[in-house]
Design an enzyme around this catalytic site. Sequence first.
Site, PDB file in Angstrom:
ATOM      1  N   SER A   1       1.623  -9.952  -1.167  1.00 18.28           N
ATOM      2  CA  SER A   1       1.237  -8.554  -0.958  1.00 18.28           C
ATOM      3  C   SER A   1       1.558  -7.991   0.421  1.00 18.28           C
ATOM      4  CB  SER A   1      -0.255  -8.377  -1.245  1.00 18.28           C
ATOM      5  OG  SER A   1      -1.040  -9.177  -0.384  1.00 18.28           O
TER       6      SER A   1
ATOM      7  N   GLU B   1      -9.773   7.244   3.944  1.00 17.17           N
ATOM      8  CA  GLU B   1     -10.667   6.352   4.666  1.00 17.17           C
ATOM      9  C   GLU B   1      -9.896   5.060   4.915  1.00 17.17           C
ATOM     10  OE1 GLU B   1     -10.549   6.298   1.398  1.00 17.17           O
ATOM     11  OE2 GLU B   1     -10.327   4.124   1.192  1.00 17.17           O
TER      12      GLU B   1
ATOM     13  N   LYS C   1       0.806  -1.224   0.000  1.00 12.38           N
ATOM     14  CA  LYS C   1       0.000   0.000   0.000  1.00 12.38           C
ATOM     15  C   LYS C   1       0.838   1.272   0.000  1.00 12.38           C
ATOM     16  CE  LYS C   1      -4.443  -1.575   1.626  1.00 12.38           C
ATOM     17  NZ  LYS C   1      -4.201  -3.019   1.934  1.00 12.38           N
TER      18      LYS C   1
HETATM   19  C1  LIG Z   1      -5.146  -4.002   1.620  1.00 11.69           C
HETATM   20  C2  LIG Z   1      -4.481  -5.294   1.314  1.00 11.69           C
HETATM   21  C3  LIG Z   1      -4.915  -6.116   0.242  1.00 11.69           C
HETATM   22  C4  LIG Z   1      -6.132  -5.812  -0.579  1.00 11.69           C
HETATM   23  O1  LIG Z   1      -6.112  -4.612  -1.280  1.00 11.69           O
HETATM   24  P1  LIG Z   1      -5.861  -4.560  -2.845  1.00 11.69           P
HETATM   25  O2  LIG Z   1      -6.145  -3.152  -3.202  1.00 11.69           O
HETATM   26  O3  LIG Z   1      -6.791  -5.533  -3.488  1.00 11.69           O
HETATM   27  O4  LIG Z   1      -4.449  -4.940  -3.085  1.00 11.69           O
HETATM   28  C5  LIG Z   1      -4.202  -7.271  -0.027  1.00 11.69           C
HETATM   29  N1  LIG Z   1      -3.131  -7.634   0.704  1.00 11.69           N
HETATM   30  C6  LIG Z   1      -2.695  -6.887   1.745  1.00 11.69           C
HETATM   31  C7  LIG Z   1      -1.513  -7.351   2.510  1.00 11.69           C
HETATM   32  C8  LIG Z   1      -3.355  -5.696   2.081  1.00 11.69           C
HETATM   33  O5  LIG Z   1      -2.912  -4.964   3.115  1.00 11.69           O
END
Ligand SMILES: *Cc1c(COP(=O)(O)O)cnc(C)c1O
Length: 394
Positions: free
Chosen positions: A378, A112, A90
Amino acid sequence: MKTHNVDSKGFYGEFGGAFIPEMLYPNVEELRNNYLKISSSKSFKNEFNKLLKDYVGRPTPLYFAKRLSEKYNTKIYLKREDLCHTGAHKINNTIGQILLAKKLGKKRIIAETGAGQHGVATATVCALMGIKCIIYMGEVDIKRQAPNVARMKMLGAEVRPATSGSKTLKDATNEAIRDWINNPVNTHYIIGSVVGPHPYPDMVARFQSVIGEETINQLQEIENKSKPDYVIACVGGGSNAAGLFYPFLDNFDVKIICVEAAGKGIDTGESAATSILGKTGIIHGSKTLLMQSNDGQITEPYSISAGLDYPGIGPMHANLFKSKRGEFISITDIDAMKWGLILSQTEGIIPAIETSHAFAVLDKKKFKPNDIIVFNCSGRGDKDLDTYIEYFKL
Ligand SMILES: *Cc1c(COP(=O)(O)O)cnc(C)c1O
């Protein structure tokens, strides 16, 4: 050839656009007129790339998962976004947007947040730049996500509770939009995924595309091949997926797999599998697929992972689904949790529960021994430790 990228009007096929109240029009128009000009300028790129390198810790490794690859008889790579500063992808987007806000002369940032991950990433870049930061968060979420609330406060942000409706993410979004309407000149609204009115989905995808661009260079170096056979990512709003997929969207040799949260099962009424359960509608200023009742009320989604617990998907992903460019697979809480443990004990990497969903595809689909598969790892699992502890009785 039909592109899967955004068109000049802000649409991905039939999805996207900017369906916003009149009073928000000047704010969104200012962004639309400036985001490409600013983000493609030399000074912006230099500053962005320098912060991604020195502050975020990029490039993140492309790690060959040897034990997992042996077990599944295919070549599995992990793009290690979990190693980014603040623990997930993010921050790539919030760095981009804070720089853009500065170039637009904005003095105040609003955002938000649901689970608090985007709130923390926003509070972080505001501290970095010394800019005032206000985070809207549902009252229920503030209680559920105490550690992230504390992080935001420690970083100097003001956390404002949204007390209307279900007191969760969509109510926090409404409050943020209200604030933006009232403060159009000095405030920038940092949206945390590839959702919202045009140009947000395209802007966020571009800021996250560093994930896919690095992957090309790293694969070239390791495999002497710049294209993987598959790219796989979990989809909440869709930003980590969009970042990995971005350079491959119109390259049909690269297969795209989007992984959604099935929650307790797609037929249970407690799910977030938007592509299967959703219908076309408008959410947060964008025409996309969303979960709704017969009379068009947005339904409360459910997933064990807060980051996938969103009733819509971004318009890019809605189009990937509709055009069949992407394959959509939904994974239950049970399978995701199981994969949190498998990845931990096979590779020594404790993933975020969102991320665990993506890996569960390995049990749903057969890959060939020579396939090169890139998973977007992610985020890291630290934030989910309480959930893992409770679930596995650790
Ligand atoms: C917020 C988050 C997501 C989901 O958000 P996307 O916008 O779909 O990427 C996925 N993995 C992690 C670790 C997150 O913090």
